[in-house]
Design a protein around this motif. Structure first.
Motif, PDB file in Angstrom:
ATOM      1  N   ALA A 137       0.824  -1.205   0.000  1.00  0.00           N
ATOM      2  CA  ALA A 137       0.000   0.000   0.000  1.00  0.00           C
ATOM      3  C   ALA A 137       0.861   1.259   0.000  1.00  0.00           C
ATOM      4  O   ALA A 137       0.583   2.217  -0.738  1.00  0.00           O
ATOM      5  N   LEU A 138       1.900   1.279   0.807  1.00  0.00           N
ATOM      6  CA  LEU A 138       2.744   2.466   0.931  1.00  0.00           C
ATOM      7  C   LEU A 138       3.455   2.792  -0.374  1.00  0.00           C
ATOM      8  O   LEU A 138       3.613   3.961  -0.751  1.00  0.00           O
ATOM      9  N   LEU A 139       3.859   1.756  -1.106  1.00  0.00           N
ATOM     10  CA  LEU A 139       4.591   1.956  -2.359  1.00  0.00           C
ATOM     11  C   LEU A 139       3.679   1.928  -3.594  1.00  0.00           C
ATOM     12  O   LEU A 139       4.169   2.031  -4.719  1.00  0.00           O
ATOM     13  N   GLY A 140       2.388   1.799  -3.381  1.00  0.00           N
ATOM     14  CA  GLY A 140       1.457   1.797  -4.506  1.00  0.00           C
ATOM     15  C   GLY A 140       1.655   0.620  -5.438  1.00  0.00           C
ATOM     16  O   GLY A 140       1.644   0.772  -6.660  1.00  0.00           O
ATOM     17  N   MET A 141       1.799  -0.581  -4.875  1.00  0.00           N
ATOM     18  CA  MET A 141       2.110  -1.779  -5.656  1.00  0.00           C
ATOM     19  C   MET A 141       0.896  -2.677  -5.887  1.00  0.00           C
ATOM     20  O   MET A 141       1.049  -3.821  -6.323  1.00  0.00           O
ATOM     21  N   GLU A 142      -0.295  -2.196  -5.601  1.00  0.00           N
ATOM     22  CA  GLU A 142      -1.477  -3.057  -5.676  1.00  0.00           C
ATOM     23  C   GLU A 142      -1.645  -3.721  -7.044  1.00  0.00           C
ATOM     24  O   GLU A 142      -2.021  -4.900  -7.128  1.00  0.00           O
ATOM     25  N   ILE A 185       6.248   9.084 -10.593  1.00  0.00           N
ATOM     26  CA  ILE A 185       5.347   8.458  -9.625  1.00  0.00           C
ATOM     27  C   ILE A 185       6.117   7.530  -8.691  1.00  0.00           C
ATOM     28  O   ILE A 185       5.930   7.552  -7.467  1.00  0.00           O
ATOM     29  N   THR A 186       7.001   6.713  -9.257  1.00  0.00           N
ATOM     30  CA  THR A 186       7.780   5.791  -8.428  1.00  0.00           C
ATOM     31  C   THR A 186       8.739   6.550  -7.522  1.00  0.00           C
ATOM     32  O   THR A 186       8.919   6.186  -6.349  1.00  0.00           O
ATOM     33  N   THR A 187       9.352   7.610  -8.038  1.00  0.00           N
ATOM     34  CA  THR A 187      10.262   8.415  -7.221  1.00  0.00           C
ATOM     35  C   THR A 187       9.545   9.009  -6.030  1.00  0.00           C
ATOM     36  O   THR A 187      10.066   9.025  -4.903  1.00  0.00           O
ATOM     37  N   ARG A 188       8.323   9.498  -6.244  1.00  0.00           N
ATOM     38  CA  ARG A 188       7.547  10.062  -5.136  1.00  0.00           C
ATOM     39  C   ARG A 188       7.207   9.003  -4.099  1.00  0.00           C
ATOM     40  O   ARG A 188       7.227   9.264  -2.890  1.00  0.00           O
ATOM     41  N   ALA A 189       6.916   7.786  -4.547  1.00  0.00           N
ATOM     42  CA  ALA A 189       6.621   6.700  -3.611  1.00  0.00           C
ATOM     43  C   ALA A 189       7.848   6.369  -2.762  1.00  0.00           C
ATOM     44  O   ALA A 189       7.733   6.135  -1.549  1.00  0.00           O
ATOM     45  N   VAL A 190       9.017   6.353  -3.389  1.00  0.00           N
ATOM     46  CA  VAL A 190      10.250   6.081  -2.651  1.00  0.00           C
ATOM     47  C   VAL A 190      10.518   7.196  -1.644  1.00  0.00           C
ATOM     48  O   VAL A 190      10.899   6.938  -0.496  1.00  0.00           O
ATOM     49  N   HIS A 195      10.805   9.134   4.090  1.00  0.00           N
ATOM     50  CA  HIS A 195      10.341  10.024   5.163  1.00  0.00           C
ATOM     51  C   HIS A 195       9.658   9.230   6.276  1.00  0.00           C
ATOM     52  O   HIS A 195       9.829   9.531   7.465  1.00  0.00           O
ATOM     53  N   GLU A 196       8.902   8.201   5.896  1.00  0.00           N
ATOM     54  CA  GLU A 196       8.243   7.360   6.883  1.00  0.00           C
ATOM     55  C   GLU A 196       9.278   6.628   7.740  1.00  0.00           C
ATOM     56  O   GLU A 196       9.144   6.537   8.968  1.00  0.00           O
ATOM     57  N   LEU A 197      10.316   6.105   7.115  1.00  0.00           N
ATOM     58  CA  LEU A 197      11.368   5.405   7.851  1.00  0.00           C
ATOM     59  C   LEU A 197      12.084   6.346   8.819  1.00  0.00           C
ATOM     60  O   LEU A 197      12.399   5.971   9.950  1.00  0.00           O
ATOM     61  N   LYS A 198      12.330   7.565   8.379  1.00  0.00           N
ATOM     62  CA  LYS A 198      12.960   8.546   9.258  1.00  0.00           C
ATOM     63  C   LYS A 198      12.095   8.844  10.473  1.00  0.00           C
ATOM     64  O   LYS A 198      12.573   8.900  11.609  1.00  0.00           O
TER      65      LYS A 198
END
Length: 264
Positions: A137-142, A185-190, A195-198
């Motif tokens: 979900a976080l990486l938009g991989m559905e 789009i993929t760059t924004r997901a990364v 930021h979430e990990l930080k």
């Protein structure tokens, strides 16, 4: 915390097959290439550190030494209280690594690739499935989660490899060129994931030669050239030592003497 102490790495120069340079002087010492030269720093939890350098600067060698794929010629790497050269497996359990080659299992789906690496880290059952679902979900991989990896685009491979690297929720995350060649789009997901990990208090380091990525994401920047650290600090500190108001120009000002030396 990751601690790098006086780290050096030397490689023997390879000879070209069927070709030999003329010998002007006999020597019993083989030619040596220095990839890293007495590098020291400490990476703190809750920070994103960017390792900035040109191709061939020593970024990937440094990353491989940290996660134990290479053995140092001198110096040590510590991951928390584990010295990598003595206890590589225990150190790796603290790490999530995205190498320069994603190396997915092409006959497995994205979900199966992630699940397999979670199982290798001792995860199982509902906790593993929840972790996989959260990353998808976080990486938009559905749309790709249950497709085989064979035929994936670069961005799809990168998302899968990144999810696979951190499914076990490691404290330290090492990413080698994580956004190089990715679409917007993929760059924004990364970026969102970093930021979430930080915010979770994790220690993140990624190598790059993309100035806007480093300046936009990093709390700290390490500039490396010809295997040596030329500058280490916040964006403001790098700009000050590089004598510029722009990171790209500051970077060029820092590495230019090294480049001039290399062409001398």
């Amino acid at each position: 915390m990751i601690r790098v102490e006086h780290l050096s790495k030397h490689f023997a120069a390879k000879k070209l097959s069927g070709f030999q340079l003329p010998v002007f002087k006999k020597s019993h010492q083989p030619e040596v290439i220095t990839a890293l030269d007495d590098v020291s720093f400490t990476l703190r939890d809750g920070e994103i550190t960017g390792l900035l350098g040109l191709n061939g600067a020593g970024k990937s060698t440094l990353m491989r030494l940290i996660y134990g794929l290479l053995q140092p010629s001198a110096g040590d790497v510590w991951v928390n209280h584990f010295r990598v050269s003595d206890n590589a497996n225990a150190a790796r359990q603290q790490l999530g690594v995205l190498p320069d080659d994603t190396g997915l299992y092409k006959r497995l789906t994205a979900r199966e690739n992630i699940r397999y690496f979670g199982e290798l880290q001792g995860m199982a059952g509902q906790s593993l499935e929840q972790a996989i679902d959260q990353l998808i979900a976080l990486l938009g991989m559905e749309s790709i989660a249950d497709r085989r990896a064979e035929g994936f685009s670069l961005g799809e491979r990168m998302k899968t490899a990144l999810a696979r690297a951190i499914v076990h929720q490691p404290q330290h995350i090492l990413l080698d060129e994580p956004t190089n060649g990715l679409d917007v789009i993929t760059t924004r997901a990364v970026r969102r994931l970093l930021h979430e990990l930080k915010q979770q208090g994790r220690c993140v380091i990624f190598s790059s030669h993309l100035m806007h990525e480093v300046s936009g994401l990093c709390d700290r920047i390490i500039v490396i050239a010809r295997g040596k650290i030329l500058a280490d600090g916040s964006l403001a500190e790098i700009l000050e030592v590089g004598k510029s108001h722009q990171l790209e120009e500051a970077f060029v000002n820092l590495v230019q003497p090294e480049e001039e030396y290399s062409h001398a």
